[in-house]
Design a protein around this motif. Structure first.
Motif, mmCIF file in Angstrom:
data_model
loop_
_atom_site.group_PDB
_atom_site.id
_atom_site.type_symbol
_atom_site.label_atom_id
_atom_site.label_comp_id
_atom_site.label_asym_id
_atom_site.label_seq_id
_atom_site.Cartn_x
_atom_site.Cartn_y
_atom_site.Cartn_z
ATOM 1 N N VAL A 165 0.864 -1.180 0.000
ATOM 2 C CA VAL A 165 0.000 0.000 0.000
ATOM 3 C C VAL A 165 0.900 1.229 0.000
ATOM 4 N N VAL A 166 0.687 2.129 -0.955
ATOM 5 C CA VAL A 166 1.513 3.324 -1.121
ATOM 6 C C VAL A 166 0.708 4.554 -0.704
ATOM 7 N N VAL A 167 1.333 5.430 0.058
ATOM 8 C CA VAL A 167 0.710 6.686 0.467
ATOM 9 C C VAL A 167 1.634 7.829 0.057
ATOM 10 N N THR A 168 1.101 8.823 -0.620
ATOM 11 C CA THR A 168 1.812 10.073 -0.881
ATOM 12 C C THR A 168 1.015 11.194 -0.234
ATOM 13 N N LEU A 169 1.644 12.335 -0.013
ATOM 14 C CA LEU A 169 0.936 13.361 0.758
ATOM 15 C C LEU A 169 1.444 14.763 0.462
ATOM 16 N N ASN A 170 0.635 15.729 0.850
ATOM 17 C CA ASN A 170 0.995 17.147 0.861
ATOM 18 C C ASN A 170 1.013 17.628 2.307
ATOM 19 N N HIS A 171 1.740 18.695 2.568
ATOM 20 C CA HIS A 171 1.782 19.272 3.906
ATOM 21 C C HIS A 171 2.230 20.722 3.788
ATOM 22 N N ARG A 172 2.224 21.434 4.910
ATOM 23 C CA ARG A 172 2.604 22.843 4.893
ATOM 24 C C ARG A 172 4.113 23.002 4.663
ATOM 25 N N LEU A 173 4.446 24.020 3.897
ATOM 26 C CA LEU A 173 5.826 24.289 3.489
ATOM 27 C C LEU A 173 6.155 25.763 3.706
ATOM 28 N N ASN A 174 7.411 26.094 3.482
ATOM 29 C CA ASN A 174 7.913 27.477 3.514
ATOM 30 C C ASN A 174 7.357 28.254 4.716
ATOM 31 N N VAL A 175 6.885 29.456 4.509
ATOM 32 C CA VAL A 175 6.452 30.279 5.631
ATOM 33 C C VAL A 175 5.224 29.699 6.318
ATOM 34 N N PHE A 176 4.437 28.913 5.617
ATOM 35 C CA PHE A 176 3.235 28.324 6.201
ATOM 36 C C PHE A 176 3.565 27.149 7.124
ATOM 37 N N GLY A 177 4.698 26.508 6.881
ATOM 38 C CA GLY A 177 5.044 25.334 7.666
ATOM 39 C C GLY A 177 6.237 25.465 8.569
ATOM 40 N N TYR A 178 7.079 26.510 8.343
ATOM 41 C CA TYR A 178 8.340 26.573 9.083
ATOM 42 C C TYR A 178 8.692 27.997 9.524
ATOM 43 N N ALA A 179 7.703 28.816 9.838
ATOM 44 C CA ALA A 179 7.944 30.173 10.330
ATOM 45 C C ALA A 179 8.275 30.104 11.819
ATOM 46 N N ASN A 180 9.456 30.520 12.183
ATOM 47 C CA ASN A 180 9.951 30.381 13.554
ATOM 48 C C ASN A 180 9.417 31.525 14.428
ATOM 49 N N LEU A 181 8.178 31.375 14.877
ATOM 50 C CA LEU A 181 7.497 32.449 15.601
ATOM 51 C C LEU A 181 7.433 32.202 17.105
ATOM 52 N N GLY A 182 7.770 31.007 17.553
ATOM 53 C CA GLY A 182 7.531 30.639 18.937
ATOM 54 C C GLY A 182 8.246 31.494 19.952
ATOM 55 N N LEU A 294 1.752 37.056 1.908
ATOM 56 C CA LEU A 294 2.608 36.427 2.909
ATOM 57 C C LEU A 294 3.725 35.635 2.246
ATOM 58 N N TYR A 295 3.380 34.887 1.212
ATOM 59 C CA TYR A 295 4.400 34.100 0.514
ATOM 60 C C TYR A 295 5.456 35.019 -0.109
ATOM 61 N N ALA A 296 5.005 36.064 -0.782
ATOM 62 C CA ALA A 296 5.941 36.994 -1.428
ATOM 63 C C ALA A 296 6.818 37.700 -0.406
ATOM 64 N N ALA A 297 6.260 38.062 0.736
ATOM 65 C CA ALA A 297 7.053 38.732 1.772
ATOM 66 C C ALA A 297 8.140 37.816 2.304
ATOM 67 N N ASN A 298 7.829 36.531 2.442
ATOM 68 C CA ASN A 298 8.836 35.573 2.909
ATOM 69 C C ASN A 298 9.961 35.429 1.887
ATOM 70 N N VAL A 299 9.608 35.367 0.602
ATOM 71 C CA VAL A 299 10.632 35.293 -0.443
ATOM 72 C C VAL A 299 11.541 36.513 -0.376
ATOM 73 N N THR A 300 10.951 37.694 -0.217
ATOM 74 C CA THR A 300 11.733 38.926 -0.126
ATOM 75 C C THR A 300 12.624 38.924 1.110
ATOM 76 N N ALA A 301 12.082 38.500 2.244
ATOM 77 C CA ALA A 301 12.853 38.481 3.483
ATOM 78 C C ALA A 301 14.066 37.571 3.367
ATOM 79 N N LEU A 302 13.884 36.392 2.798
ATOM 80 C CA LEU A 302 15.003 35.459 2.640
ATOM 81 C C LEU A 302 16.041 36.024 1.674
ATOM 82 N N ALA A 303 15.574 36.649 0.598
ATOM 83 C CA ALA A 303 16.512 37.252 -0.356
ATOM 84 C C ALA A 303 17.316 38.371 0.304
ATOM 85 N N ASN A 304 16.666 39.168 1.127
ATOM 86 C CA ASN A 304 17.367 40.244 1.818
ATOM 87 C C ASN A 304 18.468 39.710 2.732
ATOM 88 N N LEU A 305 18.226 38.520 3.289
ATOM 89 C CA LEU A 305 19.198 37.913 4.200
ATOM 90 C C LEU A 305 20.179 36.991 3.480
#
Length: 551
Positions: A165-182, A294-305
């Motif tokens: 039995v094979v399972v493939t999946l989608n999940h949250r990525l980039n700023v939606f899945g790994y924004a270090n806000l804690g 939000l996605y575009a802002a994250n791309v810009t932020a990473l590029a700036n850094l």
């Protein structure tokens, strides 16, 4: 070939007339009997049968992650009444349309959105008595892109050929899945690892429901390539994931060995807020920012850094140890594993600039010096070590191998060594050795070339389509090893010689191609000189002078 001749069409039309005459509950019973309707803990699903396999697509394993659920740990799915169609792929997490110059998913591209916690199941037959091994594939694309619905990830051939039995999946990525806000607000303590928590939710869904699809929840193997392999590394240092899978297969997933503590990674968050014009006390407002902005802002932020992407963080709550710490290696070694690389991992990056094909001896030495911070004499020693594989190898050949080792092969081998050194569960090292004949062979065996071989989808990738009998044989061999591993916890199978677990005395690798062979201490001279050079992260290599001479 079209085999629907007049007699066949008459039979089909006659059958359709009878079907229409049946009461609706009879049709539902017929669907259940042929395995296209399965009952899960959340409700009934209707799949579709094709080529001896029933697929269920776009199945939710967690609730919509938009609005108040953005940046939060995944929430349970709301149960439904009746039978829900599972006939089309679900949303992908918002991301760029292209990755690495190639389409992430062949057209038509599925929609993107935050309701992206969905999975797909491919089974040779539903029913709780079947108890087949389960292979859960985690897609590549780093931590920023990709999905489980690409053409090469169709699980039909793997499920049918391997009786799994094979399972493939989608999940949250980039700023939606790994924004270090804690670190800014305890309400968002899970945001930096939300994408990983989605994967845990998917594996929990598998444990709860896969038996109804003919799978054995006690024999779950996770496998993934590139970013998928890196996510498996991160899962391996998450205690909540420990009871959810038995084995792992990491295909070129070196991107998570260098995970860092969350408190050391505040800059991307601060820059994201600055780009959006928000203060550190405005995190709740982040949940209302439109997806595209939000996605575009994250791309810009990473590029700036000058950073490449967000990654999981060692937060002490979800990921408790850095993968490269002694405790991290011990956690990874607690389950059997396969670690693998392709023959020439770096060619997809090098061939973005075709002038690299004409690299000279002088340029080669200069680029090695710049990448590793060594002098010319030492660079010549590196070149000489790589030429022990063949003194007539061109500067391009050496460049490819140096970059491939730095990018993937060296960190994957070192991880294998660290796991083996713990003396815990066996770990097996593989080299997928098939090389594409496309464009007179300039691609070699590039990063991700092994994916269509593992899935039996050679016709879906331009570098493998038309590979002929040799490619088909290599696919059978790779599939046989992975299925054997998922079935029994060892990759031993009749298609290849005995495959010894890795040890530091022999350093055995299984080279997988049309025929397979074990080689002890593969590329020994390259390994030995590589151990004297400064380790390189994936970002260091893909953005450094080996790949970009002007870097």
């Amino acid at each position: 070939m079209d085999d629907t001749g007049p007699a066949t069409r008459r039979t089909f039309l006659s059958g359709a007339a009878v079907l229409l005459a049946l009461p609706a509950f009879s049709v539902a019973r017929a669907a259940a009997a042929d395995g296209t309707v399965v009952e899960t803990a959340d409700g009934k699903l209707r799949g579709a049968a094709r080529d001896g396999v029933v697929s269920f697509k776009g199945v939710p394993y967690a609730a919509d992650t938009s609005g108040r659920n953005r940046f939060m740990a995944p929430r349970p799915v709301a149960k439904w009444a009746g039978v829900r169609d599972a006939l089309a792929f679900g949303d992908r997490c918002p991301q760029a349309r292209r990755a690495g110059g190639r389409e992430i998913v062949a057209p038509p591209v599925p929609p993107q959105g935050e309701d992206c916690c969905v999975l797909n199941v491919y089974t040779p037959g539903a029913g709780r008595d079947a108890a087949r091994p389960v292979m859960v594939y985690i897609h590549g694309g780093g931590f920023q892109g990709g999905s489980g619905d690409g053409a090469t990830l169709d699980g039909t051939a793997l499920a049918r050929g391997g009786d799994v039995v094979v399972v493939t999946l989608n999940h949250r990525l980039n700023v939606f899945g790994y924004a270090n806000l804690g670190g800014l607000d305890p309400d968002f303590v899970d945001a930096g690892n939300a994408g990983q928590l989605d994967l845990i939710a998917a594996l929990q869904w598998v444990q709860t429901n896969i038996a109804a699809f003919g799978g054995d929840p006690h024999r779950v193997t996770v496998f993934g390539e590139s970013g998928g392999g890196a996510k498996i590394v991160a899962l391996s240092v998450m205690p909540a994931a420990d009871p959810l899978f038995r084995n792992s297969i990491n295909m070129s997933g070196s991107g998570a060995f260098f995970l860092r503590p969350s408190q050391e990674l505040r800059d991307p968050t601060d820059e994201l807020l600055r780009v959006l014009g928000l203060g550190k006390g405005d995190l709740r407002r982040l949940q209302a920012v439109p997806v595209a902005r939000l996605y575009a802002a994250n791309v810009t932020a990473l590029a700036n850094l000058k950073a490449d992407q967000l990654r999981p963080v060692v937060d002490g709550r979800n990921i408790i140890h850095a993968p490269q710490s002694a405790a991290g290696w011990a956690m990874q070694a607690a389950k059997p594993g396969i670690m693998s690389c392709t023959a020439t991992e770096a060619t997809p990056w090098l061939l973005r600039d075709r002038t690299n094909l004409a690299v000279t001896e002088r340029e080669l030495a200069t680029r090695i010096q710049a990448q590793f911070g060594i002098d010319e004499a030492r660079a010549q020693d590196v070149i000489a070590a790589y030429r022990q594989d063949g003194p007539k190898r061109s500067a391009w050949d050496v460049l490819v191998d140096v970059a491939s080792d730095a990018l993937m092969r060296a960190p994957m081998r070192k991880a294998t060594e660290a796991r083996a050194a713990t003396g815990k569960q066996p770990v097996y090292l593989a080299g997928f050795d098939w090389r594409s004949p496309v464009e007179n062979g300039i691609w070699g065996g590039p990063h991700a070339i092994d994916v269509p071989f593992a899935f039996g989808t050679l016709d879906k990738d331009r570098l493998t389509a038309g590979g002929g009998a040799r490619a088909a044989a290599a696919s059978r061999n790779l599939l046989a090893a992975y299925v054997a591993f998922a079935t029994s916890g060892t990759p031993q199978n009749p298609n290849m010689p005995a495959w010894p677990a890795y040890d530091l005395a022999r350093r055995p690798s299984m080279l997988i191609d049309e025929t397979c062979r074990v080689v002890n201490d593969l590329h020994a001279a390259r390994r030995q000189i590589g151990e004297t050079l400064a380790p390189q992260s994936t970002f260091d290599v893909t953005n450094g002078p080996l790949v970009h001479p002007a870097a």
